[in-house]
Write an enzyme that holds these catalytic residues in place. Sequence first.
Site, mmCIF file in Angstrom:
data_model
loop_
_atom_site.group_PDB
_atom_site.id
_atom_site.type_symbol
_atom_site.label_atom_id
_atom_site.label_comp_id
_atom_site.label_asym_id
_atom_site.label_seq_id
_atom_site.Cartn_x
_atom_site.Cartn_y
_atom_site.Cartn_z
ATOM 1 N N TYR A 76 0.843 -1.201 0.000
ATOM 2 C CA TYR A 76 0.000 0.000 0.000
ATOM 3 C C TYR A 76 0.885 1.260 0.000
ATOM 4 O O TYR A 76 1.948 1.263 0.638
ATOM 5 C CB TYR A 76 -0.893 -0.050 1.239
ATOM 6 C CG TYR A 76 -1.796 1.133 1.403
ATOM 7 C CD1 TYR A 76 -2.899 1.299 0.586
ATOM 8 C CD2 TYR A 76 -1.553 2.089 2.388
ATOM 9 C CE1 TYR A 76 -3.733 2.393 0.734
ATOM 10 C CE2 TYR A 76 -2.381 3.179 2.548
ATOM 11 C CZ TYR A 76 -3.471 3.328 1.717
ATOM 12 O OH TYR A 76 -4.297 4.408 1.868
ATOM 13 N N LYS A 122 -11.915 -0.427 5.154
ATOM 14 C CA LYS A 122 -12.289 -0.968 3.847
ATOM 15 C C LYS A 122 -13.384 -2.027 4.005
ATOM 16 O O LYS A 122 -14.486 -1.698 4.392
ATOM 17 C CB LYS A 122 -11.043 -1.505 3.143
ATOM 18 C CG LYS A 122 -9.850 -0.552 3.169
ATOM 19 C CD LYS A 122 -10.052 0.695 2.329
ATOM 20 C CE LYS A 122 -8.938 1.720 2.536
ATOM 21 N NZ LYS A 122 -7.574 1.212 2.379
HETATM 22 C C1 LIG Z 1 -6.391 1.592 2.867
HETATM 23 C C2 LIG Z 1 -5.328 0.613 3.118
HETATM 24 C C3 LIG Z 1 -4.422 0.791 4.163
HETATM 25 C C4 LIG Z 1 -4.444 2.019 5.058
HETATM 26 O O1 LIG Z 1 -5.607 2.056 5.824
HETATM 27 P P1 LIG Z 1 -6.238 3.428 6.419
HETATM 28 O O2 LIG Z 1 -7.380 2.934 7.238
HETATM 29 O O3 LIG Z 1 -6.641 4.270 5.256
HETATM 30 O O4 LIG Z 1 -5.165 4.072 7.213
HETATM 31 C C5 LIG Z 1 -3.457 -0.169 4.366
HETATM 32 N N1 LIG Z 1 -3.383 -1.264 3.572
HETATM 33 C C6 LIG Z 1 -4.215 -1.458 2.534
HETATM 34 C C7 LIG Z 1 -4.070 -2.665 1.698
HETATM 35 C C8 LIG Z 1 -5.224 -0.524 2.277
HETATM 36 O O5 LIG Z 1 -6.050 -0.720 1.246
#
Ligand SMILES: *Cc1c(COP(=O)(O)O)cnc(C)c1O
Length: 406
Positions: free
Chosen positions: A117, A214
């Site tokens: 990420y 997510k």
């Molecule tokens: C969005 C995401 C993150 C970071 O998460 P946040 O809640 O936005 O800080 C880390 N890893 C992956 C694979 C992501 O999609």
Amino acid sequence: MRERNIAWDQIRPGTQTVWAGETSYLLQGATQVPVVHSVSFGYRDIDEWHRVALGEEQGHIYGRNTNPTVEAFEEKVRTLEGAEAATAFSTGMAAISGILFTLLSPGDRVVSIKDTYGGTNKIFLEFLPRFQIESVLCDTEDHEALEAEISKGCQVVYLETPTNPTLKVVDIERLARAAHRAGAVVVVDNTFATPLNQRPLALGADLVVHSATKFLGGHADALGGVVCGSEELVRAIYHYREINGATLDPMAAYLILRGMKTLHLRIRQQNESALAIAQYLASHPMVETVYYPGLPDHPSHDVARKQMKGYGGVLSFALKGGVDTVRAFLPQLQHVHLAANLGSVETVAGPPRTTSHVECTEEERKAMGIPEGLVRYSTGIEDLEDLLADLKQGLDVLKKRMPAAL
Ligand SMILES: *Cc1c(COP(=O)(O)O)cnc(C)c1O
């Protein structure tokens, strides 16, 4: 209070998503977990207070440390990942940096992949070097290179699979074996797969981390993160967080907890729709490449089939004609947010150059194999037929407008 006796490891994931963490009534028999907004907690006398402070008696002290609503959320994710313990964070990035800053010290070495990420990648390239911690980032699907770097010695092996945004897959079992031979802790970012599709701890990982923002929450209305693993590792990471202060807010914990009750239904639909959409796009003349581990011609399809139950709701595709085609195409889509998140009930699409990898330069994205004309498509829970028809009309517009791209 009603006592229940549930052997969670014998309960199926769909029942776990609904019930885990929510079997005891926190407030006068309320069937739903209350949002406890209280910053501090009171005691009958200083002896009770002392016992709670020492951990001899159940209870809470101060909201930066623990909170009943947050605990219910931690318990649900812990159960789904089959872990001994879990601890929550304010965001996924707080969880990831919490793990790395707990486990690593000056002079240490972490081995990871180039396709983590975007924010994680920044920690490796910008922040860890300031503390004299070496980050070695290998080509994501080059398992020989990863094994060679791991065997030179490292404290942490940090993996993410499938990756964002090109859906590369790494073999967790194989790399965990190599890591354990070197005495390293294995961390897996399981955000894209969710515990319904992939259980990294059962494959040999030591820690699993999620951006709960997510798929876990699933409604794009709350930020959160969570780490699962052994009591010992999670206690150390919890200690870092209680001092560092990246605590999950109780309201966010409640929203994610509520979202998680339908996780199994959402993931079932999203797995099915994403696969059908990937197959449709793969046969379309305007589409150059489709990136989805469920397609048999994906370079790591065999590994994905071995370690995943479903291939997840996210796919990417490169349109012929690059960024100009993407600019013309995205506004044609009717049942889609053009936005930066993923894993929500609504379909969301966007180019990685403005979303996950906006922190990177064009050269950095190129080095990661991310075409400028790529579209990341996070399938929602809408009816599949409507999503397919929407993509078809969008691509038909392109065919008419930009025949030269064909
Ligand atoms: C969005 C995401 C993150 C970071 O998460 P946040 O809640 O936005 O800080 C880390 N890893 C992956 C694979 C992501 O999609």
